[in-house]
Design an enzyme around this catalytic site. Sequence first.
Site, PDB file in Angstrom:
ATOM      1  CD  GLU A  75      -1.931   1.997   2.129  1.00 25.02           C
ATOM      2  OE1 GLU A  75      -1.496   3.099   1.720  1.00 25.02           O
ATOM      3  OE2 GLU A  75      -2.235   1.763   3.303  1.00 25.02           O
ATOM      4  CB  CYS A 106      -0.915   6.718   1.791  1.00 26.05           C
ATOM      5  SG  CYS A 106      -2.156   5.819   2.717  1.00 26.05           S
TER       6      CYS A 106
END
Length: 353
Positions: free
Chosen positions: A88, A123
């Site tokens: 990720e 993120c």
Amino acid sequence: MTIVGAIAAGNAVVLKPSEVAPATSSLLSNLLGEYMDPSAVKVVEGGVPETTALLEQKWDKILYTGNGNVGRIILTAAAKHLTPVVLELGGKCPVVVDSNIDLKVAARRIIAGKWGSNNGQTCVAPDYVITTKEYAFKLIDALSSELENFYGKDPMQSKDLSRIINSRHFHRVTKLLDDKKISGKVVIGGQRDKANLKIAPTVILDAPHDSLIMNEEIFGPLLPIVTVNKIEDSFGLINSKGKPLAAYLFTNDKKLKEEFIRNVSAGGMAINDTVMHITEPTLPFGGVGESGMGAYHGKFSFDTFSHKKAVLQRGFTVDADIRYPPFTPGKVKLMRALLTGDILGIPRALIGL
Ligand SMILES: *[C@@H]1O[C@H](CO)[C@@H](O)[C@H](O)[C@H]1NC(C)=O
Ligand SMILES: *[C@@H]1O[C@H](CO)[C@@H](O)[C@H](O)[C@H]1NC(C)=O
């Protein structure tokens, strides 16, 4: 938390929290050590040497959250043992702002996604905004007044804004801000306090495409706005960069929305909002291309940490000759009919294939 899916699927877990947030790392280590069965969940704290040692072991699965450079190190180490990996990562998550929207609500939702969680250090935080030339000033006004509502006249005093995590990242972010290519283009914020690792919510208008800030993942409180002639031109701009972990669109226009969903490749999307798609447990969370591989959250975490083992079980009663030599023309004809689907609806197992 992701480890819930791993445990639910019957795994033991070794968790390695980031050394960049040492207080969180030690809190997790203490709490998990106290409350979880130590034979099922272990926390390993530390930095590069510890991570390197962990990566030399043979695992059933590795899930990594972080940046692309470390992602490549993880994937390379995993390749040695053919260990499947979920990555990720991040990328430059765009927000496209069309005109004719509820600007106040849009501004609030952009602010919440960008500065509301970790001051841009997530993120899926909006990395940059794309809007039309004429709408940019309205958007800047709306961002400015909502920022003041949330964080006061002097955001450097606000208790609701995170600091930058460490001085290495403070320098990294201020380097983006000090790039000569964007000098004179700061329209909101710009204040910094090195001693306290604080940077104010900062908006930059018309950052050139070759500026540092438009080419590196920002992961901090800076938000460049780039302008296009037509909002449709934003698609090409987004697709010219690495595929982002998330992409956002604010619009009233159904056709634009549908084209955005179809034409833009991103790990996930939210329409008329930012970040909230990751709170929805029925949606898989993960990247595509440079923003990562694999997905988790909710049932998807369970699936990610499971193996779908296919098991066929049979009896002995039917054992058709067609499967065995000699392959006479008659058998070949029947076989061909079966394989090309001329004989429909007969399960192959039933006729012994
Ligand atoms: C989206 O893709 C379709 C099909 O490729 C294309 O016709 C359309 O122009 C694209 N839209 C935009 C805004 O790029
Ligand atoms: C986005 O908000 C506008 C205004 O409320 C609405 O017209 C539009 O349908 C919304 N889009 C979606 C996907 O709900």
